[in-house]
Design a protein around this motif. Sequence first.
Motif, PDB file in Angstrom:
ATOM      1  N   ARG A  16       0.842  -1.206   0.000  1.00  0.00           N
ATOM      2  CA  ARG A  16       0.000   0.000   0.000  1.00  0.00           C
ATOM      3  C   ARG A  16       0.874   1.252   0.000  1.00  0.00           C
ATOM      4  N   PHE A  17       1.930   1.226   0.802  1.00  0.00           N
ATOM      5  CA  PHE A  17       2.841   2.365   0.872  1.00  0.00           C
ATOM      6  C   PHE A  17       3.463   2.650  -0.491  1.00  0.00           C
ATOM      7  N   HIS A  18       3.876   1.593  -1.189  1.00  0.00           N
ATOM      8  CA  HIS A  18       4.523   1.754  -2.492  1.00  0.00           C
ATOM      9  C   HIS A  18       3.531   2.037  -3.622  1.00  0.00           C
ATOM     10  N   HIS A  19       2.258   1.971  -3.336  1.00  0.00           N
ATOM     11  CA  HIS A  19       1.229   2.322  -4.329  1.00  0.00           C
ATOM     12  C   HIS A  19       0.570   3.635  -3.919  1.00  0.00           C
ATOM     13  N   ASN A  20       1.379   4.678  -3.917  1.00  0.00           N
ATOM     14  CA  ASN A  20       0.918   6.033  -3.587  1.00  0.00           C
ATOM     15  C   ASN A  20       0.273   6.122  -2.218  1.00  0.00           C
ATOM     16  N   GLU A  21       0.828   5.356  -1.259  1.00  0.00           N
ATOM     17  CA  GLU A  21       0.334   5.346   0.110  1.00  0.00           C
ATOM     18  C   GLU A  21      -1.176   5.097   0.143  1.00  0.00           C
ATOM     19  N   MET A  22      -1.593   4.081  -0.589  1.00  0.00           N
ATOM     20  CA  MET A  22      -3.004   3.693  -0.662  1.00  0.00           C
ATOM     21  C   MET A  22      -3.542   3.451   0.744  1.00  0.00           C
ATOM     22  N   SER A  23      -4.718   3.963   1.007  1.00  0.00           N
ATOM     23  CA  SER A  23      -5.328   3.757   2.325  1.00  0.00           C
ATOM     24  C   SER A  23      -5.950   2.372   2.419  1.00  0.00           C
ATOM     25  N   GLN A  24      -6.160   1.932   3.644  1.00  0.00           N
ATOM     26  CA  GLN A  24      -6.855   0.666   3.862  1.00  0.00           C
ATOM     27  C   GLN A  24      -8.260   0.739   3.269  1.00  0.00           C
ATOM     28  N   LYS A  25      -8.881   1.887   3.403  1.00  0.00           N
ATOM     29  CA  LYS A  25     -10.227   2.074   2.872  1.00  0.00           C
ATOM     30  C   LYS A  25     -10.242   1.937   1.354  1.00  0.00           C
ATOM     31  N   ALA A  26      -9.268   2.529   0.679  1.00  0.00           N
ATOM     32  CA  ALA A  26      -9.205   2.449  -0.786  1.00  0.00           C
ATOM     33  C   ALA A  26      -8.995   1.012  -1.241  1.00  0.00           C
ATOM     34  N   LEU A  27      -8.128   0.279  -0.546  1.00  0.00           N
ATOM     35  CA  LEU A  27      -7.912  -1.118  -0.895  1.00  0.00           C
ATOM     36  C   LEU A  27      -9.190  -1.922  -0.659  1.00  0.00           C
ATOM     37  N   ALA A  28      -9.833  -1.681   0.459  1.00  0.00           N
ATOM     38  CA  ALA A  28     -11.077  -2.379   0.781  1.00  0.00           C
ATOM     39  C   ALA A  28     -12.130  -2.152  -0.298  1.00  0.00           C
ATOM     40  N   PRO A  48      -7.590 -14.376   4.518  1.00  0.00           N
ATOM     41  CA  PRO A  48      -8.568 -14.147   3.453  1.00  0.00           C
ATOM     42  C   PRO A  48      -8.853 -15.417   2.666  1.00  0.00           C
ATOM     43  N   SER A  49     -10.003 -15.420   2.012  1.00  0.00           N
ATOM     44  CA  SER A  49     -10.295 -16.516   1.085  1.00  0.00           C
ATOM     45  C   SER A  49      -9.278 -16.453  -0.054  1.00  0.00           C
ATOM     46  N   LEU A  50      -9.173 -17.542  -0.771  1.00  0.00           N
ATOM     47  CA  LEU A  50      -8.258 -17.564  -1.909  1.00  0.00           C
ATOM     48  C   LEU A  50      -8.657 -16.509  -2.931  1.00  0.00           C
ATOM     49  N   GLU A  51      -9.952 -16.365  -3.160  1.00  0.00           N
ATOM     50  CA  GLU A  51     -10.436 -15.368  -4.115  1.00  0.00           C
ATOM     51  C   GLU A  51     -10.043 -13.961  -3.674  1.00  0.00           C
ATOM     52  N   LEU A  52     -10.242 -13.637  -2.397  1.00  0.00           N
ATOM     53  CA  LEU A  52      -9.882 -12.309  -1.904  1.00  0.00           C
ATOM     54  C   LEU A  52      -8.375 -12.090  -1.988  1.00  0.00           C
ATOM     55  N   ALA A  53      -7.598 -13.112  -1.683  1.00  0.00           N
ATOM     56  CA  ALA A  53      -6.141 -12.988  -1.783  1.00  0.00           C
ATOM     57  C   ALA A  53      -5.725 -12.641  -3.211  1.00  0.00           C
ATOM     58  N   PHE A  54      -6.335 -13.311  -4.201  1.00  0.00           N
ATOM     59  CA  PHE A  54      -6.029 -12.994  -5.600  1.00  0.00           C
ATOM     60  C   PHE A  54      -6.474 -11.587  -5.971  1.00  0.00           C
ATOM     61  N   LEU A  55      -7.625 -11.167  -5.478  1.00  0.00           N
ATOM     62  CA  LEU A  55      -8.102  -9.807  -5.765  1.00  0.00           C
ATOM     63  C   LEU A  55      -7.122  -8.770  -5.228  1.00  0.00           C
ATOM     64  N   ILE A  56      -6.638  -8.986  -4.020  1.00  0.00           N
ATOM     65  CA  ILE A  56      -5.670  -8.055  -3.426  1.00  0.00           C
ATOM     66  C   ILE A  56      -4.393  -8.024  -4.265  1.00  0.00           C
ATOM     67  N   ALA A  57      -3.902  -9.188  -4.650  1.00  0.00           N
ATOM     68  CA  ALA A  57      -2.690  -9.243  -5.487  1.00  0.00           C
ATOM     69  C   ALA A  57      -2.909  -8.513  -6.809  1.00  0.00           C
ATOM     70  N   ASN A  58      -4.098  -8.667  -7.389  1.00  0.00           N
ATOM     71  CA  ASN A  58      -4.406  -7.987  -8.657  1.00  0.00           C
ATOM     72  C   ASN A  58      -4.402  -6.471  -8.509  1.00  0.00           C
ATOM     73  N   VAL A  59      -4.884  -5.965  -7.380  1.00  0.00           N
ATOM     74  CA  VAL A  59      -4.868  -4.513  -7.150  1.00  0.00           C
ATOM     75  C   VAL A  59      -3.437  -3.997  -7.219  1.00  0.00           C
ATOM     76  N   PHE A  60      -2.515  -4.751  -6.640  1.00  0.00           N
ATOM     77  CA  PHE A  60      -1.112  -4.329  -6.622  1.00  0.00           C
ATOM     78  C   PHE A  60      -0.341  -4.785  -7.855  1.00  0.00           C
ATOM     79  N   GLU A  61      -1.033  -5.480  -8.768  1.00  0.00           N
ATOM     80  CA  GLU A  61      -0.415  -5.985  -9.997  1.00  0.00           C
ATOM     81  C   GLU A  61       0.865  -6.756  -9.683  1.00  0.00           C
ATOM     82  N   THR A  62       0.752  -7.665  -8.730  1.00  0.00           N
ATOM     83  CA  THR A  62       1.893  -8.454  -8.295  1.00  0.00           C
ATOM     84  C   THR A  62       1.458  -9.895  -8.061  1.00  0.00           C
ATOM     85  N   PRO A  63       2.369 -10.847  -8.185  1.00  0.00           N
ATOM     86  CA  PRO A  63       1.997 -12.244  -7.945  1.00  0.00           C
ATOM     87  C   PRO A  63       1.552 -12.472  -6.502  1.00  0.00           C
ATOM     88  N   LEU A  64       0.674 -13.409  -6.322  1.00  0.00           N
ATOM     89  CA  LEU A  64       0.147 -13.749  -5.005  1.00  0.00           C
ATOM     90  C   LEU A  64       1.271 -14.020  -3.999  1.00  0.00           C
TER      91      LEU A  64
END
Length: 77
Positions: A16-28, A48-64
């Motif tokens: 989150r810090f490295h993605h323009n200091e993204m807030s927890q709320k924005a990620l949520a 998190p569920s596997l699906e949520l884990a993948f969604l979070i990784a996708n937001v950061f455009e990084t591998p799980l």
Amino acid sequence: MAKPKGQLENNIRTLRFHHNEMSQKALAEAVGVSRQTIVAIEAAKYSPSLELAFLIANVFETPLEEVFSYTPAPPKK
């Protein structure tokens, strides 16, 4: 008898810090959960569920594997 649990760790706060200091709320909002869910995941109080884990990784455009890591519990003797 319950099996000992391993440890699920994450790098969400750092990402989150490295993605323009993204807030927890924005990620949520980006993954469709509450801010409290993100807080609990970051604190390793909720896995998190596997699906949520993948969604979070996708937001950061990084591998799980760069977001989450798992250390198994040592085997019982």
